[in-house]
Design an enzyme around this catalytic site. Structure first.
Site, mmCIF file in Angstrom:
data_model
loop_
_atom_site.group_PDB
_atom_site.id
_atom_site.type_symbol
_atom_site.label_atom_id
_atom_site.label_comp_id
_atom_site.label_asym_id
_atom_site.label_seq_id
_atom_site.Cartn_x
_atom_site.Cartn_y
_atom_site.Cartn_z
ATOM 1 N N GLU A 1 0.811 -1.220 0.000
ATOM 2 C CA GLU A 1 0.000 0.000 0.000
ATOM 3 C C GLU A 1 0.847 1.273 0.000
ATOM 4 O O GLU A 1 0.391 2.341 0.411
ATOM 5 C CB GLU A 1 -0.945 -0.023 1.205
ATOM 6 C CG GLU A 1 -1.922 -1.177 1.166
ATOM 7 C CD GLU A 1 -2.786 -1.244 2.401
ATOM 8 O OE1 GLU A 1 -3.823 -0.570 2.445
ATOM 9 O OE2 GLU A 1 -2.413 -1.973 3.338
ATOM 10 N N SER B 1 -6.338 -2.972 1.535
ATOM 11 C CA SER B 1 -6.595 -2.559 0.151
ATOM 12 C C SER B 1 -6.917 -3.732 -0.762
ATOM 13 O O SER B 1 -6.776 -3.647 -1.976
ATOM 14 C CB SER B 1 -5.408 -1.769 -0.426
ATOM 15 O OG SER B 1 -5.267 -0.543 0.243
ATOM 16 N N TYR C 1 -9.376 1.874 -6.267
ATOM 17 C CA TYR C 1 -8.453 2.939 -6.674
ATOM 18 C C TYR C 1 -8.567 3.342 -8.131
ATOM 19 O O TYR C 1 -7.746 4.113 -8.624
ATOM 20 C CB TYR C 1 -7.013 2.514 -6.339
ATOM 21 C CG TYR C 1 -6.860 2.232 -4.869
ATOM 22 C CD1 TYR C 1 -7.096 3.233 -3.932
ATOM 23 C CD2 TYR C 1 -6.529 0.968 -4.404
ATOM 24 C CE1 TYR C 1 -6.988 2.985 -2.565
ATOM 25 C CE2 TYR C 1 -6.407 0.714 -3.044
ATOM 26 C CZ TYR C 1 -6.646 1.725 -2.138
ATOM 27 O OH TYR C 1 -6.548 1.479 -0.792
ATOM 28 N N ARG D 1 -11.629 2.911 10.961
ATOM 29 C CA ARG D 1 -12.812 2.651 10.134
ATOM 30 C C ARG D 1 -13.222 1.204 10.362
ATOM 31 O O ARG D 1 -12.393 0.292 10.247
ATOM 32 C CB ARG D 1 -12.505 2.865 8.648
ATOM 33 C CG ARG D 1 -13.757 2.956 7.769
ATOM 34 C CD ARG D 1 -13.449 2.938 6.289
ATOM 35 N NE ARG D 1 -13.065 1.603 5.840
ATOM 36 C CZ ARG D 1 -11.973 1.338 5.131
ATOM 37 N NH1 ARG D 1 -11.133 2.297 4.782
ATOM 38 N NH2 ARG D 1 -11.681 0.094 4.774
ATOM 39 N N ASP E 1 -15.660 -1.832 9.209
ATOM 40 C CA ASP E 1 -16.405 -2.276 8.032
ATOM 41 C C ASP E 1 -17.366 -3.401 8.409
ATOM 42 O O ASP E 1 -16.970 -4.362 9.081
ATOM 43 C CB ASP E 1 -15.447 -2.772 6.947
ATOM 44 C CG ASP E 1 -14.424 -1.714 6.533
ATOM 45 O OD1 ASP E 1 -14.668 -0.528 6.814
ATOM 46 O OD2 ASP E 1 -13.396 -2.083 5.933
ATOM 47 N N GLU F 1 -14.051 -6.072 9.077
ATOM 48 C CA GLU F 1 -12.672 -5.701 9.379
ATOM 49 C C GLU F 1 -12.634 -4.362 10.113
ATOM 50 O O GLU F 1 -13.619 -3.633 10.157
ATOM 51 C CB GLU F 1 -11.845 -5.568 8.087
ATOM 52 C CG GLU F 1 -11.618 -6.856 7.335
ATOM 53 C CD GLU F 1 -10.756 -6.646 6.088
ATOM 54 O OE1 GLU F 1 -10.330 -5.495 5.840
ATOM 55 O OE2 GLU F 1 -10.508 -7.628 5.383
ATOM 56 N N ASN G 1 -9.831 -0.951 10.247
ATOM 57 C CA ASN G 1 -8.619 -0.315 9.749
ATOM 58 C C ASN G 1 -8.232 0.774 10.751
ATOM 59 O O ASN G 1 -8.976 1.748 10.930
ATOM 60 C CB ASN G 1 -8.853 0.323 8.373
ATOM 61 C CG ASN G 1 -9.015 -0.713 7.286
ATOM 62 O OD1 ASN G 1 -8.070 -1.063 6.599
ATOM 63 N ND2 ASN G 1 -10.232 -1.222 7.132
ATOM 64 N N GLY H 1 -7.456 4.701 4.629
ATOM 65 C CA GLY H 1 -7.103 5.630 3.562
ATOM 66 C C GLY H 1 -7.551 7.038 3.911
ATOM 67 O O GLY H 1 -8.651 7.235 4.433
#
Length: 325
Positions: free
Chosen positions: A13, A155, A229, A269, A271, A284, A286, A290
């Site tokens: 990443e 990612s 992306y 974050r 999910d 998940e 994070n 991002g």
């Protein structure tokens, strides 16, 4: 403040991190802070030299480890900063390490009574034994389609959606190329994909922004690296997500509970999947998601009335307040 923004890193990443770091650096400079940009190359070396980086970091009021994946979200850089006694944005060593380890995250959340995606974890010789994977899936009552993913990483690198047993071996090999220690195989969850942005404030309060729903690109098998992306990827986000009051409250409460159960700080974050007719299931977390202006995390807070710069300022102030304590 004098703010050191660390970006790049040795994980897959790397480019995503450079984009996140550039956005944060620009916002911090626009807020009147003095910004120092420190880049870690793909081989793990510091662009300006490690000794020089240490001196710059020790002179900073706050560091922002805008790194994703291995070496950035796994507690390594956090431990380095703590050794240097440099205040930093985000979770500490333990929460970062747990958050990047999907197997450990789900083990802890499940033990705490929080619903997680059903799956199995392969390690050691089982990674080279397709029959062992088949037997474990059968014993766990997991049927195709499944998702095969590296235990560590983000990612969607190394992630494959598998619809039959014949494709399982290649999918495991792909995931193992990213994380050779452990690979997860998880049941596909049919339903809505919802993310929540959790953030801590200088007074210690933790809150979640409006939920975001992901509408996957119909030209991709799932919300994979390409979908995340590619140009126009942000058009797949609906925020605030259209949710009834009860579901919205459950998601917010659960996201904050996940954050606090894992001992997170600063931001994360979380999910979720929301199966038809069922309650939210944690997919998940994070611990440094991002962070470009188009990324999910700042977009969720934008729906709450906070600009990108507002979010950056809050994270800096929260890290500074935590250090003062």
């Amino acid at each position: 403040m004098k703010v050191a923004v660390i970006m790049g890193g040795a994980s897959p990443e790397h480019e995503v991190s450079l984009a996140s770091g550039a956005g944060i650096a620009e916002a911090a400079a626009g807020l009147g802070h003095t910004v120092i940009e420190l880049v870690i190359e793909r081989d793990g070396s510091w662009r300006d030299g490690q000794h020089e980086a240490i001196e710059l970091l020790q002179d900073a009021d706050v560091a922002v480890p805008a790194l994703h994946g291995e070496g950035g979200e796994d507690g390594v850089i956090q431990g380095f900063l703590q050794q240097l006694k440099v205040p930093y944005v985000g979770s500490g060593v333990a929460a970062s390490a747990v958050g990047l380890d999907k197997h450990l995250t789900k083990t802890i959340l499940h033990a705490h009574g929080l619903p997680v995606t059903p799956g199995i974890t392969l390690g050691g010789a089982d990674l080279r034994d397709p029959e062992a994977a088949h037997q474990q899936l059968k014993a766990a009552g997991i049927e195709f389609p499944v998702f095969v993913k590296p235990n560590n990483g983000g990612s969607s690198y190394g992630v494959t959606r598998v619809t039959d047993a014949a494709a399982l071996t290649d999918a495991i090999a792909s995931a193992a190329s990213v994380d050779g220690a452990r690979v997860l195989i998880e049941q596909e969850m049919r339903g809505r994909e919802i993310d929540l942005a959790v953030m801590q404030f200088p007074d210690g309060r933790v809150d979640a922004g409006p939920a975001l729903e992901i509408h996957s690109d119909p030209n991709q098998p799932f919300f994979n690296t390409t979908a995340k992306y590619s140009k126009g990827a942000g058009e797949q986000f609906v925020v605030p997500a259209p949710l009834d009051a009860e579901l919205a409250a459950t998601l917010r409460r659960t996201a904050i509970e996940v954050f606090e159960t894992l001992g997170c700080e600063g931001l994360a974050r979380v999910d979720f999947f929301v199966p038809a007719g069922g309650g939210p299931v944690v997919n998940e977390i994070n611990t440094f998601p991002g962070f470009t202006p188009a990324s999910q995390f700042p977009r969720m807070w934008a729906a709450a009335g906070m600009t990108y710069a507002d979010v950056v300022q809050n994270l800096l102030e929260t890290a500074h307040a935590r250090a003062a304590e």
